[in-house]
Motif scaffolding. Sequence first.
Motif, PDB file in Angstrom:
ATOM      1  N   TYR A  56       0.904  -0.982  -0.031  1.00  0.00           N
ATOM      2  CA  TYR A  56       0.147  -0.079  -0.014  1.00  0.00           C
ATOM      3  C   TYR A  56       0.856   1.277  -0.033  1.00  0.00           C
ATOM      4  N   GLU A  60       1.508   0.153  -4.877  1.00  0.00           N
ATOM      5  CA  GLU A  60       1.094  -1.054  -5.591  1.00  0.00           C
ATOM      6  C   GLU A  60      -0.506  -1.547  -5.137  1.00  0.00           C
ATOM      7  N   TYR A  61      -0.856  -1.286  -3.938  1.00  0.00           N
ATOM      8  CA  TYR A  61      -1.988  -1.676  -3.374  1.00  0.00           C
ATOM      9  C   TYR A  61      -2.619  -0.402  -3.228  1.00  0.00           C
ATOM     10  N   TYR A  62      -4.241  -0.303  -3.110  1.00  0.00           N
ATOM     11  CA  TYR A  62      -5.147   0.740  -2.895  1.00  0.00           C
ATOM     12  C   TYR A  62      -6.123   0.466  -1.645  1.00  0.00           C
TER      13      TYR A  62
ATOM     14  N   ASN B 255      -8.311   8.026  -6.450  1.00  0.00           N
ATOM     15  CA  ASN B 255      -7.434   6.868  -5.893  1.00  0.00           C
ATOM     16  C   ASN B 255      -7.685   6.802  -4.166  1.00  0.00           C
ATOM     17  N   SER B 259      -7.967   2.061  -7.212  1.00  0.00           N
ATOM     18  CA  SER B 259      -6.633   2.128  -7.921  1.00  0.00           C
ATOM     19  C   SER B 259      -6.987   2.642  -9.254  1.00  0.00           C
TER      20      SER B 259
END
Lengths: 229, 395
Positions: A56, A60-62, B255, B259
């Motif tokens: 995160y 790379e992560y959300y 965001n 993503s």
Amino acid sequence: MDPTQQKTASHFQETFLKFDIDAIPACAQQMIDSQMGIQDFLDACMPLMETIGKRYESGEYYLPELVAAGEMFKTASAIFNNQIKGDKAVLREKLGKIVLGTPKGDIHNLGKDIFGVLAEANGFEVHDLGIDVPPEKFIEAIEQTQATVLGMSSLLTTAFEHMKDVVNRLEKKGLRQNVFVIIGGGATEQSLVEKLCVDSQTRDAYEGIKLIKNFIQNKKESKPCRKHA
Amino acid sequence: MPETRVKIYPQDSMTAEERLQCVTRLEKPDRVPLSMMLYYYAPLHAGAKMSDYMKNPDVYMSVMKQVWHDLGPWDIYYNINPVSRLVYSYVMMMRILWPGIELPENEMAKIDEIQYMEMEDYDRVLTFPSFISDFKFRAEMLSRFCQDCKGDTTAKVFMKMIPGFLRQIYFWRKDFKWWRKQGVVPQIGFQAEMPFDTFSQARNVINFSMDLFKVPDKIRNCSLKVSDNFAKFSVLTARVMGTPLVQCYCHRTSNSFISPKQFENLAFPSMEIIVNHIVDAGLTPILHCDGDWFKNLKIMRRLPKKKIIIQLDGLTDIFKAKEEIGDHMCIFGDVPAAKLVSGTPDEVEEYCHRLIEEVGKDGGFILAGGCEIPPNAKAENLRAMIRSVVKYGYY
């Protein structure tokens, strides 16, 4: 852990990181069937939460990955808690206790709920007071639980005065120095830390967890708490 | 219309309408235009009871006139007064608690973030006839969450909505006449929550985050399914209102929630259909982009150039956004709510000055608050904001 347990734990971890959400209950059951206890389960989860946190932070992560990880953890731990009794139910101490709520005048629960899910998945005991929480309820909860962290989340600027009121009440009760107060939510910004006499502010639930972990680490190392006028 | 020739300030060489069109085309106007989104601030400023203000259109109009006389002028009028709560719930797709009904008379309306859609509903939406898919989805959901039509059949929801809708249009047309006489341009011909965001709200963010892993294709396809109906109704309503701007709310697409990849694959396709349709009809979409949108901006360059306004709420770095997309769409924003409440007039002026200098460089910029002006903003801070376009905003 014996080799079978290690294999089962690895399978759980792989499933977790593939975000195969529907397969998590079966994985948790396999771990129970292979005689793993709650502490074994938590030991398998902690590196996962660290990996997810790092991914995160690196972008790379959300949020969906954070939320899904928290929910998968909750699902699996509920299965363990319901089925495991005796020695295997013994846990090491939680990282700390957090009292959490949306202050009076605001009924938004989104940010608070996301933070609560993440905090639990990261080993905290969370006492969620809900929304529209009057200042005195925060104080009562701090006194009852002996929590050392207070989190208040709001999307409305009208909640600022209630946040300040909570801090003033903590001061009056002589509790302020033992409690790390963190505020969050879309309407908050860094300048409020000084204006509301809180310890920290964030709009990011994961960053909030990190700030709290830092506070707990500093406390263990006996670094003095911030003193407020 | 002849009244739109009225100038906001004597030193202006353009009308507010010309200025708005000019910045939308990313050209340099005479001065930076200003929009004051102060719906919830206004009754507190004027000392009106919140419940009267929200229920009675005459009270609303007199409050807004008082605020205009006390604080004005500005260029763009943010019109959201919901004459009908049912119609307002239809466009926003949120359960709203109302002062004087569910809340004390003087409290601000509140959003109750409840889940009202189940996982199975995605499949049902996909079976709806396309030409009424958005209507049908919204009406069915309204009967689940809106207090004014709880449990009603879809037909009954529509029957209840028609008078509210007509009253709303009648009110706005009357209200806009007054604002146009002041030389001000109304900001909204139609407004609604975008499809992807509506599904996120309907499922709640925790369930929806799980849905993104479990049923991504269904989310995408449902958003696409309702897009055409959404776009056509937006254009029709904006034309009936006589205001060529459509405010599209994107509360859950930033965001901060998803993503960039999920944005591109799941949310953007329906956004593209809607935006293109509105632009093709000769209207201007205003994308209300709450949260941090920075990583989505590159993808948004695929939308038509010099035809769109993007509203930022302070969570996207507006200065970086200018570099990323300032040559493609007009930027609107973003004096932070917290600054307007707890900052000083000097701090507000300094921030506005920076916005005008950097984001307003060479045009393509509208100065405004980051989302709504908060109800407890200080009047002197709003005056500082309004003053800043005169002090620094002339090109």
